[in-house]
Write a protein that holds these residues in place. Structure first.
Motif, PDB file in Angstrom:
ATOM      1  N   ASN A 159       0.803  -1.223   0.000  1.00  0.00           N
ATOM      2  CA  ASN A 159       0.000   0.000   0.000  1.00  0.00           C
ATOM      3  C   ASN A 159       0.837   1.275   0.000  1.00  0.00           C
ATOM      4  OD1 ASN A 159      -2.564  -1.320   0.010  1.00  0.00           O
ATOM      5  ND2 ASN A 159      -2.274  -1.809   2.161  1.00  0.00           N
ATOM      6  N   ASP A 160       2.152   1.135  -0.253  1.00  0.00           N
ATOM      7  CA  ASP A 160       3.060   2.288  -0.350  1.00  0.00           C
ATOM      8  C   ASP A 160       2.953   3.226   0.852  1.00  0.00           C
ATOM      9  OD1 ASP A 160       4.307   1.699  -2.882  1.00  0.00           O
ATOM     10  OD2 ASP A 160       2.410   2.212  -3.831  1.00  0.00           O
ATOM     11  N   LEU A 161       3.003   2.639   2.051  1.00  0.00           N
ATOM     12  CA  LEU A 161       2.859   3.421   3.276  1.00  0.00           C
ATOM     13  C   LEU A 161       4.197   3.866   3.857  1.00  0.00           C
ATOM     14  CD1 LEU A 161       0.088   1.265   5.009  1.00  0.00           C
ATOM     15  CD2 LEU A 161      -0.204   3.357   3.668  1.00  0.00           C
ATOM     16  N   MET A 162       5.299   3.570   3.170  1.00  0.00           N
ATOM     17  CA  MET A 162       6.630   3.873   3.698  1.00  0.00           C
ATOM     18  C   MET A 162       6.802   5.329   4.150  1.00  0.00           C
ATOM     19  SD  MET A 162       6.575   1.374   1.287  1.00  0.00           S
ATOM     20  CE  MET A 162       7.170   1.959  -0.300  1.00  0.00           C
ATOM     21  N   PRO A 163       6.274   6.319   3.395  1.00  0.00           N
ATOM     22  CA  PRO A 163       6.491   7.719   3.810  1.00  0.00           C
ATOM     23  C   PRO A 163       5.846   8.089   5.140  1.00  0.00           C
ATOM     24  CG  PRO A 163       5.849   7.590   1.491  1.00  0.00           C
ATOM     25  CD  PRO A 163       5.620   6.243   2.083  1.00  0.00           C
ATOM     26  N   HIS A 164       4.952   7.240   5.651  1.00  0.00           N
ATOM     27  CA  HIS A 164       4.257   7.554   6.896  1.00  0.00           C
ATOM     28  C   HIS A 164       5.125   7.299   8.138  1.00  0.00           C
ATOM     29  CE1 HIS A 164       0.262   8.207   5.083  1.00  0.00           C
ATOM     30  NE2 HIS A 164       0.606   7.250   4.242  1.00  0.00           N
ATOM     31  N   TYR A 165       6.287   6.670   7.957  1.00  0.00           N
ATOM     32  CA  TYR A 165       7.092   6.256   9.101  1.00  0.00           C
ATOM     33  C   TYR A 165       8.496   6.852   9.045  1.00  0.00           C
ATOM     34  CZ  TYR A 165       3.268   2.972   8.983  1.00  0.00           C
ATOM     35  OH  TYR A 165       2.006   2.435   8.926  1.00  0.00           O
ATOM     36  N   ASP A 166       9.081   7.048  10.230  1.00  0.00           N
ATOM     37  CA  ASP A 166      10.463   7.525  10.300  1.00  0.00           C
ATOM     38  C   ASP A 166      11.434   6.436   9.860  1.00  0.00           C
ATOM     39  OD1 ASP A 166       9.671  10.021  11.465  1.00  0.00           O
ATOM     40  OD2 ASP A 166       9.439   8.987  13.387  1.00  0.00           O
ATOM     41  N   VAL A 167      11.116   5.199  10.194  1.00  0.00           N
ATOM     42  CA  VAL A 167      11.971   4.052   9.885  1.00  0.00           C
ATOM     43  C   VAL A 167      11.081   2.898   9.429  1.00  0.00           C
ATOM     44  CG1 VAL A 167      13.682   2.411  10.785  1.00  0.00           C
ATOM     45  CG2 VAL A 167      13.585   4.722  11.721  1.00  0.00           C
ATOM     46  N   VAL A 168      11.502   2.185   8.383  1.00  0.00           N
ATOM     47  CA  VAL A 168      10.799   0.980   7.936  1.00  0.00           C
ATOM     48  C   VAL A 168      11.693  -0.228   8.236  1.00  0.00           C
ATOM     49  CG1 VAL A 168       9.904  -0.315   5.956  1.00  0.00           C
ATOM     50  CG2 VAL A 168       9.476   2.154   6.139  1.00  0.00           C
ATOM     51  N   VAL A 169      11.153  -1.164   9.026  1.00  0.00           N
ATOM     52  CA  VAL A 169      11.864  -2.390   9.382  1.00  0.00           C
ATOM     53  C   VAL A 169      11.174  -3.557   8.681  1.00  0.00           C
ATOM     54  CG1 VAL A 169      12.545  -3.956  11.248  1.00  0.00           C
ATOM     55  CG2 VAL A 169      12.560  -1.474  11.625  1.00  0.00           C
ATOM     56  N   VAL A 170      11.954  -4.339   7.940  1.00  0.00           N
ATOM     57  CA  VAL A 170      11.414  -5.487   7.218  1.00  0.00           C
ATOM     58  C   VAL A 170      11.979  -6.770   7.817  1.00  0.00           C
ATOM     59  CG1 VAL A 170      11.421  -6.729   5.010  1.00  0.00           C
ATOM     60  CG2 VAL A 170      10.994  -4.257   5.052  1.00  0.00           C
ATOM     61  N   VAL A 171      11.099  -7.687   8.187  1.00  0.00           N
ATOM     62  CA  VAL A 171      11.512  -9.017   8.622  1.00  0.00           C
ATOM     63  C   VAL A 171      11.564  -9.899   7.386  1.00  0.00           C
ATOM     64  CG1 VAL A 171      11.052 -10.937  10.180  1.00  0.00           C
ATOM     65  CG2 VAL A 171      10.310  -8.612  10.802  1.00  0.00           C
ATOM     66  N   ASP A 172      12.712 -10.528   7.166  1.00  0.00           N
ATOM     67  CA  ASP A 172      12.931 -11.266   5.923  1.00  0.00           C
ATOM     68  C   ASP A 172      13.260 -12.732   6.209  1.00  0.00           C
ATOM     69  OD1 ASP A 172      13.403 -11.426   2.998  1.00  0.00           O
ATOM     70  OD2 ASP A 172      15.471 -11.834   3.613  1.00  0.00           O
ATOM     71  N   ALA A 173      12.760 -13.612   5.352  1.00  0.00           N
ATOM     72  CA  ALA A 173      13.123 -15.030   5.373  1.00  0.00           C
ATOM     73  C   ALA A 173      13.025 -15.542   3.943  1.00  0.00           C
ATOM     74  CB  ALA A 173      12.195 -15.823   6.291  1.00  0.00           C
ATOM     75  N   SER A 174      13.746 -16.594   3.661  1.00  0.00           N
ATOM     76  CA  SER A 174      13.703 -17.146   2.311  1.00  0.00           C
ATOM     77  C   SER A 174      12.331 -17.748   2.038  1.00  0.00           C
ATOM     78  CB  SER A 174      14.768 -18.232   2.159  1.00  0.00           C
ATOM     79  OG  SER A 174      14.430 -19.344   2.978  1.00  0.00           O
ATOM     80  N   PRO A 175      11.921 -17.804   0.762  1.00  0.00           N
ATOM     81  CA  PRO A 175      10.626 -18.397   0.434  1.00  0.00           C
ATOM     82  C   PRO A 175      10.480 -19.825   0.954  1.00  0.00           C
ATOM     83  CG  PRO A 175      11.460 -17.179  -1.439  1.00  0.00           C
ATOM     84  CD  PRO A 175      12.566 -17.191  -0.425  1.00  0.00           C
ATOM     85  N   GLY A 176      11.574 -20.584   0.941  1.00  0.00           N
ATOM     86  CA  GLY A 176      11.524 -21.951   1.457  1.00  0.00           C
ATOM     87  C   GLY A 176      11.208 -21.987   2.933  1.00  0.00           C
ATOM     88  N   THR A 177      11.789 -21.055   3.684  1.00  0.00           N
ATOM     89  CA  THR A 177      11.515 -20.968   5.119  1.00  0.00           C
ATOM     90  C   THR A 177      10.063 -20.564   5.357  1.00  0.00           C
ATOM     91  OG1 THR A 177      13.817 -20.406   5.652  1.00  0.00           O
ATOM     92  CG2 THR A 177      12.141 -19.779   7.253  1.00  0.00           C
ATOM     93  N   GLN A 178       9.588 -19.587   4.592  1.00  0.00           N
ATOM     94  CA  GLN A 178       8.188 -19.156   4.723  1.00  0.00           C
ATOM     95  C   GLN A 178       7.238 -20.330   4.489  1.00  0.00           C
ATOM     96  OE1 GLN A 178       8.942 -15.512   1.957  1.00  0.00           O
ATOM     97  NE2 GLN A 178       7.008 -15.095   2.973  1.00  0.00           N
ATOM     98  N   LEU A 179       7.454 -21.057   3.407  1.00  0.00           N
ATOM     99  CA  LEU A 179       6.578 -22.166   3.041  1.00  0.00           C
ATOM    100  C   LEU A 179       6.582 -23.233   4.131  1.00  0.00           C
ATOM    101  CD1 LEU A 179       4.747 -23.246   0.779  1.00  0.00           C
ATOM    102  CD2 LEU A 179       6.750 -24.386  -0.192  1.00  0.00           C
ATOM    103  N   ASP A 180       7.764 -23.550   4.632  1.00  0.00           N
ATOM    104  CA  ASP A 180       7.884 -24.561   5.683  1.00  0.00           C
ATOM    105  C   ASP A 180       7.107 -24.158   6.928  1.00  0.00           C
ATOM    106  OD1 ASP A 180       9.222 -26.907   7.084  1.00  0.00           O
ATOM    107  OD2 ASP A 180       9.972 -25.233   8.292  1.00  0.00           O
ATOM    108  N   ARG A 181       7.245 -22.904   7.340  1.00  0.00           N
ATOM    109  CA  ARG A 181       6.547 -22.444   8.546  1.00  0.00           C
ATOM    110  C   ARG A 181       5.034 -22.470   8.370  1.00  0.00           C
ATOM    111  NH1 ARG A 181      10.655 -17.411   9.440  1.00  0.00           N
ATOM    112  NH2 ARG A 181      12.249 -18.524  10.650  1.00  0.00           N
ATOM    113  N   LEU A 182       4.572 -22.048   7.203  1.00  0.00           N
ATOM    114  CA  LEU A 182       3.125 -21.999   6.972  1.00  0.00           C
ATOM    115  C   LEU A 182       2.509 -23.394   6.967  1.00  0.00           C
ATOM    116  CD1 LEU A 182       2.962 -19.250   4.212  1.00  0.00           C
ATOM    117  CD2 LEU A 182       2.404 -19.005   6.638  1.00  0.00           C
ATOM    118  N   VAL A 183       3.218 -24.351   6.394  1.00  0.00           N
ATOM    119  CA  VAL A 183       2.702 -25.723   6.318  1.00  0.00           C
ATOM    120  C   VAL A 183       2.883 -26.434   7.657  1.00  0.00           C
ATOM    121  CG1 VAL A 183       3.019 -27.978   5.218  1.00  0.00           C
ATOM    122  CG2 VAL A 183       3.062 -25.899   3.822  1.00  0.00           C
ATOM    123  N   ARG A 184       4.080 -26.339   8.218  1.00  0.00           N
ATOM    124  CA  ARG A 184       4.415 -27.101   9.428  1.00  0.00           C
ATOM    125  C   ARG A 184       3.819 -26.492  10.691  1.00  0.00           C
ATOM    126  NH1 ARG A 184       8.822 -26.552  12.592  1.00  0.00           N
ATOM    127  NH2 ARG A 184       9.787 -25.165  11.059  1.00  0.00           N
TER     128      ARG A 184
END
Length: 202
Positions: free
Chosen positions: A120-145
């Motif tokens: 939603n392009d909300l980045m300008p609303h914040y002083d700092v943008v923090v992104v939590v990142d994981a590989s797609p394989g890790t994401q898929l594993d967590r969602l299924v498992r």
């Protein structure tokens, strides 16, 4: 006061990072929790969702059947857009109200937990943008498992969000969560030191 936008793809561990930052002393404004509140029974939000999608998306208790609605909107961009048009303005208004309440504390770190911050392009609303990142394989594993999703449902949810590359490009700070819970705690503690130091210096 420092305003922080926290985001991350589904299954990256954003909620855990939000929880850990809250333990350190951050004021957490959770868009997902607010999104549930604004469609609770008796709200104008729920009435609008029912008017748009139909009463078949209510449970026997009169609450929103979120899994059933999710299975429809995450596979249909137009239906997802219609749902967002109802929910997002309500979430935005409630989030602004909570932020105003936190502004009384000068060195407060206010963390807005926003799943669709980049979409939603909300980045300008914040002083700092923090992104939590994981590989797609890790994401898929967590969602299924861990969440019990089917692989097809998990892939559909992941595909409905923006790309990993676009999310990383929007970040001021990236928290890598491909490792252990202990490693995540250490990374969050370091990020907290940076954020709280900046809030005090502001």
């Amino acid at each position: 006061m420092l305003s922080v936008g926290l985001t991350g793809g589904i299954g990256t561990g954003k909620s855990e990072v939000s929880r850990l930052l809250g333990e350190h002393g951050a004021v957490i404004i959770d868009a997902d929790r607010i999104a549930r509140e604004v469609v609770a029974p008796g709200t104008e939000g729920l009435a609008a969702v029912v008017a748009e999608f139909g009463e078949e998306f209510l449970t026997a208790e009169g609450t929103l059947d979120r899994p059933r609605l999710g299975s429809v909107v995450f596979g249909d961009p137009e239906r997802l857009k219609a749902l967002n048009a109802i929910v997002h303005p309500l979430v935005g208004a409630r989030s602004a109200e909570l932020q105003r309440a936190a502004e009384d504390t000068e060195d407060a770190v206010v963390v807005h937990d926003v799943p669709l911050l980049v979409e939603n392009d909300l980045m300008p609303h914040y002083d700092v943008v923090v992104v939590v990142d994981a590989s797609p394989g890790t994401q898929l594993d967590r969602l299924v498992r861990l969440r019990g999703m089917t692989e097809a449902d998990a892939r559909s949810r992941m595909a409905a969000q923006t790309t990993r590359e676009r999310r990383l490009a929007a970040a001021d700070i990236v928290i890598d969560n491909d490792g252990s819970p202990e490693e995540l705690r250490e990374r969050v503690a370091e990020v907290w030191r940076r954020l709280s130091g900046r809030a005090r210096a502001a």
